[in-house]
Design a protein around this motif. Structure first.
Motif, mmCIF file in Angstrom:
data_model
loop_
_atom_site.group_PDB
_atom_site.id
_atom_site.type_symbol
_atom_site.label_atom_id
_atom_site.label_comp_id
_atom_site.label_asym_id
_atom_site.label_seq_id
_atom_site.Cartn_x
_atom_site.Cartn_y
_atom_site.Cartn_z
ATOM 1 N N TRP A 157 0.813 -1.227 0.000
ATOM 2 C CA TRP A 157 0.000 0.000 0.000
ATOM 3 C C TRP A 157 0.843 1.273 0.000
ATOM 4 C CZ3 TRP A 157 -3.212 -2.239 4.594
ATOM 5 C CH2 TRP A 157 -4.061 -3.254 4.121
ATOM 6 N N THR A 158 2.102 1.181 -0.398
ATOM 7 C CA THR A 158 2.901 2.405 -0.465
ATOM 8 C C THR A 158 3.573 2.510 -1.831
ATOM 9 O OG1 THR A 158 4.830 1.344 0.525
ATOM 10 C CG2 THR A 158 3.388 2.534 2.031
ATOM 11 N N THR A 159 3.699 3.764 -2.268
ATOM 12 C CA THR A 159 4.272 4.028 -3.600
ATOM 13 C C THR A 159 5.224 5.219 -3.512
ATOM 14 O OG1 THR A 159 2.644 5.691 -4.269
ATOM 15 C CG2 THR A 159 2.049 3.372 -4.646
#
Ligand code: FAD
Length: 289
Positions: A157-159
Motif C-alpha cells: 500500500w505504499t508508492t
C-alpha cells in the motif's frame, strides 16, 4: 460503522486538486472510485481531514495513443479500461486483467489510477503495469514527473507518490507483432483478491522468443518481476522450453507471506503453477499471431 468526520472538495481541474492537497498537507487524501478508500474510512482504519474528490476532473479520464504509447488517464474506470478498443489492441494485458478485479460493481466505479496508487500487493493492475514497463505521471506543486513502474511500488500500500502528488496518467509501450499475453491467478472465489497470480507477455520471431516479461503478484509486499528468467528465455526456441521448470525458476528466491489463506510454501507452489500456465497461454496467443 461510519467514517470520522472530514472536509470534502470536488475540484474540476488537476491544478485545483493539487492546490487543495498541498494546502491540506498530511491530512489530505485523494478520493477516486472509493472502492478501497471508503471501506478503510468506514472501518476507521484511516482518517483524513480533507478528501479531494477527482471524479469531476474530465482531463483525468480516457485512453489515447500518445507518442507510440497507450496513455490511460488515471480516473478511467476499470470497466472502461477493459472495454477500450485501443487498450484491447495495443495493451491487451490490461484488458485481460480487468475481469479478474473484484466484481462488475467494483470495476464500474474503481479507477485504474486508484488501483495502482493503492498498490495492494495482490492486485492485478500493479503487476500488469510492472510487466509492461509502464510509466506513471505524478503531478504535484512542482509540475509533472514520470516514474518508471520499477520505481513506483515501494511496499504494501505504499508508492513513490508524495502526499501532494496525484497520479494523473499511466503510459504503456506497445509490443510488436507476434506477441501474446496472459494473466493467471488463484483466488478462493471469483471476485476475491488473488492469493497469487502471474501476468506474462511473450514476443516471438518464428519459433524463438525475442521478448519475455513475467510479473508475479501476491508473493511479496510489491509485485515482482522475474528478470533473470525473462533474460534466460530470450533467444530460446520454443521446443527447447520446459515451461514447468521456467515457472519454478521464476519463484526462486521468493519468500511469499504466510497467512490464513496459504502458507509461504503453498504460495510458492501456486505461483510457479500460475506462471507456467500464463506463459503457456501467452505463447499460444503469440503463435496465433
Ligand atoms: C469487495 C472488493 C473486492 C475487490 N477485489 C479486487 C481484486 O480482486 N483485485 C484488485 O486489484 N482490486 C480489488 N478491489 C479493489 C478495487 O480494485 C479498487 O477499485 C481499487 O483498489 C481502488 O481504486 P479506486 O478508484 O476505488 O480508488 P480509491 O478507493 O478512491 O483510492 C484508493 C487509494 O488510492 C489513492 N488514489 C486513488 N486515485 C489516486 C490518484 N489518481 N492519485 C493519487 N492517489 C490516488 C487514494 O487516496 C487511496 O489511498 C476490490 C475491492 C472490493 C471492495
Amino acid at each position: 460503522v461510519k467514517p470520522a468526520p472530514f472536509d470534502y472538495c470536488a475540484p474540476t481541474s488537476v491544478d485545483a486538486a493539487v492546490a487543495a492537497l498541498t494546502e491540506a498537507g498530511e491530512g489530505g487524501k485523494v478520493l477516486a472510485g472509493g472502492q478501497s478508500l471508503v471501506p478503510m474510512l468506514a472501518l476507521r482504519l484511516a482518517r483524513f481531514d480533507l478528501l479531494v474528490d477527482l471524479n469531476r476532473i474530465d482531463e483525468l479520464r480516457g485512453v489515447r495513443l500518445d507518442d507510440g504509447r497507450v496513455r490511460v488517464g488515471a480516473m478511467t474506470r476499470q470497466h472502461d479500461v477493459g472495454a477500450d478498443p485501443i487498450v484491447r489492441a495495443s495493451a491487451p494485458l490490461l484488458a485481460l486483467a480487468t475481469p479478474l478485479i473484484g466484481h462488475f460493481q467494483i470495476r464500474n466505479r474503481g479507477s485504474i489510477g486508484g488501483s495502482v496508487a493503492h498498490a495492494d500487493p495482490a492486485a492485478e493492475y500493479p503487476a500488469v503495469v510492472l510487466a509492461l514497463d509502464g510509466e506513471l505521471d505524478a503531478t504535484g506543486p512542482a509540475g509533472t514527473r514520470r516514474i518508471a513502474a520499477a520505481d513506483f511500488f515501494t511496499g504494501t500500500w505504499t508508492t513513490a507518490l508524495a502526499d501532494d502528488e496525484i497520479l494523473t496518467a499511466l503510459r504503456f509501450p506497445v509490443w510488436g507483432p507476434s506477441s501474446g499475453f496472459a494473466v493467471e491467478e488463484v483466488a478462493r472465489r471469483h471476485g476475491d483478491f488473488a492469493i497469487v497470480g502471474a501476468a506474462c507477455g511473450v514476443q516471438l520471431d518464428g519459433a524463438a522468443i525475442v521478448r519475455a516479461s513475467i510479473a508475479l503478484f501476491g508473493v511479496a509486499s510489491t509485485p515482482v518481476r522475474a528478470g533473470n528468467v525473462e533474460a534466460a528465455l530470450v533467444g530460446r526456441e520454443l521446443e527447447q522450453l520446459d515451461l514447468a521448470e521456467v515457472g519454478r525458476s521464476a519463484c526462486d528466491g521468493l519468500h511469499p507471506p504466510d497467512d490464513l489463506h496459504a502458507s509461504s510454501a503453498l504460495r510458492t507452489t501456486m505461483a510457479s503453477a500460475v506462471t507456467t500456465r500464463a506463459l503457456t497461454r501467452a505463447i499460444e496467443e503469440a503463435r496465433r499471431g
